[in-house]
Write a protein that holds these residues in place. Structure first.
Motif, PDB file in Angstrom:
ATOM      1  N   GLN A 133       0.847  -1.205   0.000  1.00 16.79           N
ATOM      2  CA  GLN A 133       0.000   0.000   0.000  1.00 16.79           C
ATOM      3  C   GLN A 133       0.881   1.253   0.000  1.00 16.79           C
ATOM      4  OE1 GLN A 133      -3.606   2.488   2.026  1.00 16.79           O
ATOM      5  NE2 GLN A 133      -3.000   0.687   3.167  1.00 16.79           N
ATOM      6  N   THR A 134       1.892   1.254   0.865  1.00 18.42           N
ATOM      7  CA  THR A 134       2.803   2.394   0.924  1.00 18.42           C
ATOM      8  C   THR A 134       3.452   2.633  -0.438  1.00 18.42           C
ATOM      9  OG1 THR A 134       3.344   1.562   3.135  1.00 18.42           O
ATOM     10  CG2 THR A 134       4.614   3.439   2.321  1.00 18.42           C
ATOM     11  N   LEU A 135       3.887   1.532  -1.069  1.00 19.66           N
ATOM     12  CA  LEU A 135       4.552   1.638  -2.368  1.00 19.66           C
ATOM     13  C   LEU A 135       3.641   2.275  -3.417  1.00 19.66           C
ATOM     14  CD1 LEU A 135       7.006   0.941  -4.178  1.00 19.66           C
ATOM     15  CD2 LEU A 135       5.972  -1.309  -4.562  1.00 19.66           C
ATOM     16  N   PHE A 190       1.435   4.626  -3.022  1.00 20.68           N
ATOM     17  CA  PHE A 190       1.454   6.085  -2.883  1.00 20.68           C
ATOM     18  C   PHE A 190       2.839   6.651  -3.221  1.00 20.68           C
ATOM     19  CE2 PHE A 190      -2.275   4.900  -0.309  1.00 20.68           C
ATOM     20  CZ  PHE A 190      -3.216   5.660  -0.993  1.00 20.68           C
ATOM     21  N   GLU A 191       3.888   5.891  -2.907  1.00 18.39           N
ATOM     22  CA  GLU A 191       5.231   6.339  -3.292  1.00 18.39           C
ATOM     23  C   GLU A 191       5.335   6.461  -4.818  1.00 18.39           C
ATOM     24  OE1 GLU A 191       8.606   4.063  -1.802  1.00 18.39           O
ATOM     25  OE2 GLU A 191       9.871   4.885  -3.385  1.00 18.39           O
ATOM     26  N   ALA A 217       3.598   9.497  -6.151  1.00 14.08           N
ATOM     27  CA  ALA A 217       4.177  10.781  -5.739  1.00 14.08           C
ATOM     28  C   ALA A 217       5.534  11.046  -6.363  1.00 14.08           C
ATOM     29  CB  ALA A 217       4.287  10.827  -4.209  1.00 14.08           C
ATOM     30  N   ARG A 218       6.139  10.032  -6.969  1.00 14.71           N
ATOM     31  CA  ARG A 218       7.448  10.242  -7.600  1.00 14.71           C
ATOM     32  C   ARG A 218       7.330  11.203  -8.767  1.00 14.71           C
ATOM     33  NH1 ARG A 218       9.893   4.203  -8.409  1.00 14.71           N
ATOM     34  NH2 ARG A 218      10.091   3.651  -6.204  1.00 14.71           N
ATOM     35  N   VAL A 224      -2.902  10.984  -5.886  1.00 17.31           N
ATOM     36  CA  VAL A 224      -2.753  10.434  -4.533  1.00 17.31           C
ATOM     37  C   VAL A 224      -4.063  10.596  -3.765  1.00 17.31           C
ATOM     38  CG1 VAL A 224      -1.643  10.787  -2.285  1.00 17.31           C
ATOM     39  CG2 VAL A 224      -0.251  10.747  -4.367  1.00 17.31           C
ATOM     40  N   LEU A 258      -6.861   8.323  -5.189  1.00 14.06           N
ATOM     41  CA  LEU A 258      -6.624   6.905  -4.887  1.00 14.06           C
ATOM     42  C   LEU A 258      -6.875   6.626  -3.408  1.00 14.06           C
ATOM     43  CD1 LEU A 258      -5.790   4.115  -5.878  1.00 14.06           C
ATOM     44  CD2 LEU A 258      -3.424   4.681  -5.321  1.00 14.06           C
ATOM     45  N   ALA A 259      -6.441   7.555  -2.545  1.00 15.12           N
ATOM     46  CA  ALA A 259      -6.671   7.353  -1.111  1.00 15.12           C
ATOM     47  C   ALA A 259      -8.168   7.303  -0.814  1.00 15.12           C
ATOM     48  CB  ALA A 259      -5.994   8.459  -0.304  1.00 15.12           C
ATOM     49  N   GLN A 312      -3.646   3.900   7.386  1.00 16.08           N
ATOM     50  CA  GLN A 312      -2.521   4.229   6.496  1.00 16.08           C
ATOM     51  C   GLN A 312      -3.023   5.042   5.293  1.00 16.08           C
ATOM     52  OE1 GLN A 312       1.257   2.672   3.908  1.00 16.08           O
ATOM     53  NE2 GLN A 312       0.023   1.047   4.771  1.00 16.08           N
ATOM     54  N   THR A 313      -4.116   4.573   4.696  1.00 15.58           N
ATOM     55  CA  THR A 313      -4.680   5.300   3.555  1.00 15.58           C
ATOM     56  C   THR A 313      -5.015   6.735   3.951  1.00 15.58           C
ATOM     57  OG1 THR A 313      -5.762   3.191   3.044  1.00 15.58           O
ATOM     58  CG2 THR A 313      -6.344   5.070   1.680  1.00 15.58           C
TER      59      THR A 313
END
Lengths: 261, 261
Positions: free
Chosen positions: A86-88, A90-91, A94-95, A109, A112-113, B86-87
């Motif tokens: 999940q973290t990946l 958003f990473e 955001a890149r 972002v 999607l959130a 987290q989201t």
């Protein structure tokens, strides 16, 4: 490190429908390279499958023809690998390589959130779990609300994202993906009855065995197929602004109800 | 909906150290309102605690003086509530109210994802779990690497975020928070030996009972306290560019090793 291996395992295989929608949507809107956004939605989808397969959730042993992460490794690794996927997601969004304009990156972002969170996918999964212990099986409108969250929100995001990357109006592709997502889920229920574990790469017959309400139990097998076909027509109608450029998305819609896996 | 209640439960109480660092950092750098970024890091931290407390992970029953989420509700609710927290963290950072400049919002999403993901917090948690079944207890440098990921990365992000919001150089506050984070973890190990469950709001004596290497087992009680005090001095030294404006952060550093909970 087992978590890295488990993350890779979780994103291997599958149809990559959501990533395809992002890339194809960007292409027909003359948008930029959409690889980062496509990878992001696939990572987010993979996280949801890893956690959904956990013993405390759906308790599935087989996914995409392979042992699920908690079976191949263990529950702790599955929890952490899902979290990191999940973290990946958003990473990746955001890149700077995701899009040169930070306003587009921040918008993707945010959307999607919202699609993935407690008003979207997580809400759908929570409704799904609550339905298992409910006194009565769900009705059709409740099943549609559940699926709109559980799978619909991410598929709709995937449809819209390509247009957002291109700076185009995301409404037509959003309408296409919304109808497609519901057709996809109805087809999943049909496959749960008619399909085989060999072809689908996951356990079948689970929903009927558990007495869960599905589109098939509510509409009958023919009724469910007919509803899915109508939704595919609706999805294709939404593509009319794009003409022949959207033929791959039309093929995709036809595939969604014809697939065996 | 239980997931919403569980999310609220998980973000209730606690010291809110990370949110404090964000808000105070923004204030001393003459930055804008930092509430969204502060709420984001608290949501992300809460997610990590909910998942870390799960039976398959640390299996803790008590957190912030209350039953943990899987004890109060169930494991599925805890998995989903953690996922949604987290989201929510990324949603909060991406909202226009987080900062008027989308480049700042995208940069904070990216740095938080890197701090939280498989090269940061998740890596630290995975190392922590692997250590439990390792043939030998970890050495000092391994414990420091583990803690740099597990708690250090998010605390350092919290220190830097206020300066990023203000468009200022985040290096001094990052150095402050990095030293503070390690002192905080050493103090946690001291509290695990000297503290009480009543004061700390969580189980104590777990690490020694499990034969886990900690800063106390490696440095001794006095050695650990001395190392933490040195780190607090280093943290305060890093604040010299800000003069008396940073006094609250100096008080915070002193509190980190004086606290009973």
């Amino acid at each position: 490190m087992p978590v890295h291996h488990a993350m890779r395992h979780a994103v291997t295989g599958g149809k990559r429908l959501r990533g395809f929608l992002v890339i194809e949507g960007a292409r027909i809107c003359d948008g930029p390279d959409a690889t980062h956004a496509a990878a992001a939605i696939e990572a987010l989808h993979a996280y949801s499958l890893v956690h959904d397969d956990l013993p405390a959730m759906d308790d599935d042993d087989l996914r995409r023809g392979q042992p699920t992460v908690h079976v191949r490794w263990d529950e702790a690794t599955a929890i952490l690998a899902g979290d990191a996927l999940q973290t990946l997601a958003f990473e990746l969004l955001a890149r700077p390589k995701a899009h040169p304009d930070p306003a587009i990156r921040a918008a993707l972002v945010l959307s999607l959130a919202r699609a993935a969170g407690q008003e979207g996918m997580v809400m759908g999964q929570a409704l799904d779990i609550a339905a298992e212990s409910a006194a009565h099986p769900l009705g059709l409108s409740e099943i549609e609300a559940l699926q709109a969250g559980k799978t619909g929100a991410l598929i709709e995001w995937s449809g819209r994202a390509g247009a957002v990357l291109a700076g185009a109006d995301p409404a037509p592709l959003g309408a296409y993906a919304r109808a497609l997502g519901l057709a996809f889920q109805i087809a999943d229920d049909v496959l749960d009855v008619e399909g085989s574990a060999e072809a689908t790469g996951k356990a079948v017959g689970k929903d009927a065995g558990a007495g869960k309400a599905t589109f098939v139990s509510l509409l009958g097998l023919d009724g469910a197929k007919s509803r899915a076909a109508t939704l595919v027509e609706e999805a294709c109608d939404a593509l009319s602004p794009y003409g022949a450029r959207a033929d791959a998305l039309r093929d995709c819609a036809a595939y969604v109800i014809a697939r065996q896996s």
